[in-house]
Design a protein around this motif. Structure first.
Motif, PDB file in Angstrom:
ATOM      1  N   GLN A 223       0.822  -1.200   0.000  1.00  0.00           N
ATOM      2  CA  GLN A 223       0.000   0.000   0.000  1.00  0.00           C
ATOM      3  C   GLN A 223       0.863   1.260   0.000  1.00  0.00           C
ATOM      4  OE1 GLN A 223      -2.431  -0.907   3.429  1.00  0.00           O
ATOM      5  NE2 GLN A 223      -4.058  -1.772   2.160  1.00  0.00           N
ATOM      6  N   ALA A 224       2.011   1.198   0.675  1.00  0.00           N
ATOM      7  CA  ALA A 224       2.907   2.361   0.734  1.00  0.00           C
ATOM      8  C   ALA A 224       3.447   2.729  -0.644  1.00  0.00           C
ATOM      9  CB  ALA A 224       4.060   2.093   1.700  1.00  0.00           C
ATOM     10  N   ILE A 225       3.569   1.732  -1.523  1.00  0.00           N
ATOM     11  CA  ILE A 225       4.054   2.037  -2.876  1.00  0.00           C
ATOM     12  C   ILE A 225       2.912   2.034  -3.896  1.00  0.00           C
ATOM     13  CG2 ILE A 225       6.380   1.198  -2.370  1.00  0.00           C
ATOM     14  CD1 ILE A 225       5.709  -1.294  -4.080  1.00  0.00           C
ATOM     15  N   ASN A 226       1.694   2.051  -3.374  1.00  0.00           N
ATOM     16  CA  ASN A 226       0.488   2.153  -4.200  1.00  0.00           C
ATOM     17  C   ASN A 226       0.312   1.006  -5.191  1.00  0.00           C
ATOM     18  OD1 ASN A 226      -0.476   4.631  -3.071  1.00  0.00           O
ATOM     19  ND2 ASN A 226       1.163   5.662  -4.187  1.00  0.00           N
ATOM     20  N   VAL A 227       0.553  -0.217  -4.711  1.00  0.00           N
ATOM     21  CA  VAL A 227       0.260  -1.395  -5.513  1.00  0.00           C
ATOM     22  C   VAL A 227      -0.671  -2.298  -4.720  1.00  0.00           C
ATOM     23  CG1 VAL A 227       2.408  -1.342  -6.850  1.00  0.00           C
ATOM     24  CG2 VAL A 227       2.310  -2.688  -4.764  1.00  0.00           C
ATOM     25  N   ASN A 228      -1.451  -3.058  -5.435  1.00  0.00           N
ATOM     26  CA  ASN A 228      -2.376  -3.990  -4.812  1.00  0.00           C
ATOM     27  C   ASN A 228      -1.600  -5.238  -4.400  1.00  0.00           C
ATOM     28  OD1 ASN A 228      -4.286  -6.049  -4.355  1.00  0.00           O
ATOM     29  ND2 ASN A 228      -5.745  -5.088  -5.755  1.00  0.00           N
ATOM     30  N   PRO A 229      -1.624  -5.605  -3.112  1.00  0.00           N
ATOM     31  CA  PRO A 229      -0.867  -6.783  -2.679  1.00  0.00           C
ATOM     32  C   PRO A 229      -1.307  -8.066  -3.387  1.00  0.00           C
ATOM     33  CG  PRO A 229      -2.189  -5.891  -0.863  1.00  0.00           C
ATOM     34  CD  PRO A 229      -2.308  -4.951  -2.010  1.00  0.00           C
ATOM     35  N   VAL A 230      -2.557  -8.148  -3.768  1.00  0.00           N
ATOM     36  CA  VAL A 230      -3.040  -9.328  -4.494  1.00  0.00           C
ATOM     37  C   VAL A 230      -2.372  -9.398  -5.871  1.00  0.00           C
ATOM     38  CG1 VAL A 230      -5.076 -10.454  -5.482  1.00  0.00           C
ATOM     39  CG2 VAL A 230      -5.214  -9.367  -3.226  1.00  0.00           C
ATOM     40  N   ASP A 231      -2.192  -8.257  -6.511  1.00  0.00           N
ATOM     41  CA  ASP A 231      -1.502  -8.225  -7.798  1.00  0.00           C
ATOM     42  C   ASP A 231      -0.046  -8.664  -7.655  1.00  0.00           C
ATOM     43  OD1 ASP A 231      -3.817  -7.317  -8.996  1.00  0.00           O
ATOM     44  OD2 ASP A 231      -3.190  -5.209  -9.010  1.00  0.00           O
ATOM     45  N   VAL A 232       0.589  -8.264  -6.567  1.00  0.00           N
ATOM     46  CA  VAL A 232       1.977  -8.664  -6.321  1.00  0.00           C
ATOM     47  C   VAL A 232       2.049 -10.186  -6.189  1.00  0.00           C
ATOM     48  CG1 VAL A 232       3.964  -8.463  -4.770  1.00  0.00           C
ATOM     49  CG2 VAL A 232       2.517  -6.464  -5.200  1.00  0.00           C
ATOM     50  N   LEU A 233       1.108 -10.762  -5.441  1.00  0.00           N
ATOM     51  CA  LEU A 233       1.070 -12.216  -5.288  1.00  0.00           C
ATOM     52  C   LEU A 233       0.789 -12.909  -6.613  1.00  0.00           C
ATOM     53  CD1 LEU A 233      -0.808 -12.553  -1.894  1.00  0.00           C
ATOM     54  CD2 LEU A 233       1.570 -13.164  -2.354  1.00  0.00           C
ATOM     55  N   ALA A 234      -0.089 -12.336  -7.420  1.00  0.00           N
ATOM     56  CA  ALA A 234      -0.401 -12.921  -8.724  1.00  0.00           C
ATOM     57  C   ALA A 234       0.842 -12.952  -9.610  1.00  0.00           C
ATOM     58  CB  ALA A 234      -1.528 -12.148  -9.398  1.00  0.00           C
ATOM     59  N   HIS A 235       1.624 -11.873  -9.593  1.00  0.00           N
ATOM     60  CA  HIS A 235       2.866 -11.841 -10.369  1.00  0.00           C
ATOM     61  C   HIS A 235       3.842 -12.888  -9.851  1.00  0.00           C
ATOM     62  CE1 HIS A 235       2.418  -8.249 -12.970  1.00  0.00           C
ATOM     63  NE2 HIS A 235       1.526  -7.917 -12.065  1.00  0.00           N
ATOM     64  N   ALA A 236       3.913 -13.039  -8.529  1.00  0.00           N
ATOM     65  CA  ALA A 236       4.810 -14.038  -7.937  1.00  0.00           C
ATOM     66  C   ALA A 236       4.392 -15.446  -8.350  1.00  0.00           C
ATOM     67  CB  ALA A 236       4.824 -13.899  -6.418  1.00  0.00           C
ATOM     68  N   LEU A 237       3.082 -15.705  -8.362  1.00  0.00           N
ATOM     69  CA  LEU A 237       2.589 -17.014  -8.799  1.00  0.00           C
ATOM     70  C   LEU A 237       2.936 -17.267 -10.260  1.00  0.00           C
ATOM     71  CD1 LEU A 237      -0.934 -17.342  -7.156  1.00  0.00           C
ATOM     72  CD2 LEU A 237       0.945 -18.973  -6.966  1.00  0.00           C
ATOM     73  N   ALA A 238       2.760 -16.259 -11.076  1.00  0.00           N
ATOM     74  CA  ALA A 238       3.085 -16.396 -12.497  1.00  0.00           C
ATOM     75  C   ALA A 238       4.578 -16.659 -12.684  1.00  0.00           C
ATOM     76  CB  ALA A 238       2.665 -15.143 -13.259  1.00  0.00           C
ATOM     77  N   ASP A 239       5.416 -15.954 -11.924  1.00  0.00           N
ATOM     78  CA  ASP A 239       6.861 -16.177 -12.000  1.00  0.00           C
ATOM     79  C   ASP A 239       7.210 -17.603 -11.598  1.00  0.00           C
ATOM     80  OD1 ASP A 239       7.338 -13.599 -12.810  1.00  0.00           O
ATOM     81  OD2 ASP A 239       8.077 -12.893 -10.865  1.00  0.00           O
ATOM     82  N   ARG A 240       6.549 -18.091 -10.547  1.00  0.00           N
ATOM     83  CA  ARG A 240       6.821 -19.453 -10.083  1.00  0.00           C
ATOM     84  C   ARG A 240       6.429 -20.464 -11.140  1.00  0.00           C
ATOM     85  NH1 ARG A 240       4.088 -22.065  -4.869  1.00  0.00           N
ATOM     86  NH2 ARG A 240       2.376 -22.238  -6.332  1.00  0.00           N
ATOM     87  N   GLU A 241       5.311 -20.251 -11.804  1.00  0.00           N
ATOM     88  CA  GLU A 241       4.860 -21.172 -12.840  1.00  0.00           C
ATOM     89  C   GLU A 241       5.838 -21.192 -14.020  1.00  0.00           C
ATOM     90  OE1 GLU A 241       0.829 -20.134 -13.771  1.00  0.00           O
ATOM     91  OE2 GLU A 241       0.102 -20.727 -11.800  1.00  0.00           O
ATOM     92  N   VAL A 242       6.346 -20.031 -14.376  1.00  0.00           N
ATOM     93  CA  VAL A 242       7.319 -19.948 -15.467  1.00  0.00           C
ATOM     94  C   VAL A 242       8.607 -20.682 -15.081  1.00  0.00           C
ATOM     95  CG1 VAL A 242       8.834 -18.356 -16.735  1.00  0.00           C
ATOM     96  CG2 VAL A 242       6.404 -17.830 -16.483  1.00  0.00           C
ATOM     97  N   ARG A 243       9.035 -20.502 -13.843  1.00  0.00           N
ATOM     98  CA  ARG A 243      10.264 -21.168 -13.377  1.00  0.00           C
ATOM     99  C   ARG A 243      10.105 -22.673 -13.311  1.00  0.00           C
ATOM    100  NH1 ARG A 243      12.669 -17.307  -8.560  1.00  0.00           N
ATOM    101  NH2 ARG A 243      12.614 -15.395  -9.771  1.00  0.00           N
ATOM    102  N   ASP A 244       8.884 -23.134 -13.023  1.00  0.00           N
ATOM    103  CA  ASP A 244       8.627 -24.564 -12.899  1.00  0.00           C
ATOM    104  C   ASP A 244       8.563 -25.269 -14.244  1.00  0.00           C
ATOM    105  OD1 ASP A 244       8.608 -24.366 -10.160  1.00  0.00           O
ATOM    106  OD2 ASP A 244       6.422 -24.406  -9.968  1.00  0.00           O
ATOM    107  N   GLU A 245       8.380 -24.518 -15.330  1.00  0.00           N
ATOM    108  CA  GLU A 245       8.236 -25.133 -16.658  1.00  0.00           C
ATOM    109  C   GLU A 245       9.562 -25.589 -17.206  1.00  0.00           C
ATOM    110  OE1 GLU A 245       6.147 -22.315 -19.094  1.00  0.00           O
ATOM    111  OE2 GLU A 245       4.260 -22.799 -18.174  1.00  0.00           O
TER     112      GLU A 245
END
Length: 87
Positions: A65-87
């Protein structure tokens, strides 16, 4: 199975914190400005965003919130990164 879930969760939380740190840097937000916004010392914020200290969910949300981003969006990006790394 429990160990797998713990390992997976730890990896996801690390990726989420890394993503939060990347977004802060991209937006030009310093650790000092984040610390001031959430009432935490700059060394502590730095240690948490660099993975040297654990970060709580409340702290993660506050930092997002301090950097004006949605924490859920941050988690979604992290999940996407993990999926890419797992491939």
């Amino acid at each position: 199975m429990t160990k797998l879930l713990k390992d997976s969760g730890l990896e996801l939380s690390q990726l989420a914190v890394e993503e939060l740190d990347r977004l802060a840097a991209y937006q030009g937000e310093s650790k000092k400005s984040i610390a001031k916004a959430i009432g935490m010392g700059r060394p502590t914020v730095s240690a948490k965003l660099n993975g040297r200290k654990r970060i709580t969910l409340d702290e993660f949300i506050s930092m997002a919130q301090a950097i004006n981003v949605n924490p859920v969006d941050v988690l979604a990006h992290a999940l996407a990164d993990r999926e890419v790394r797992d491939e």
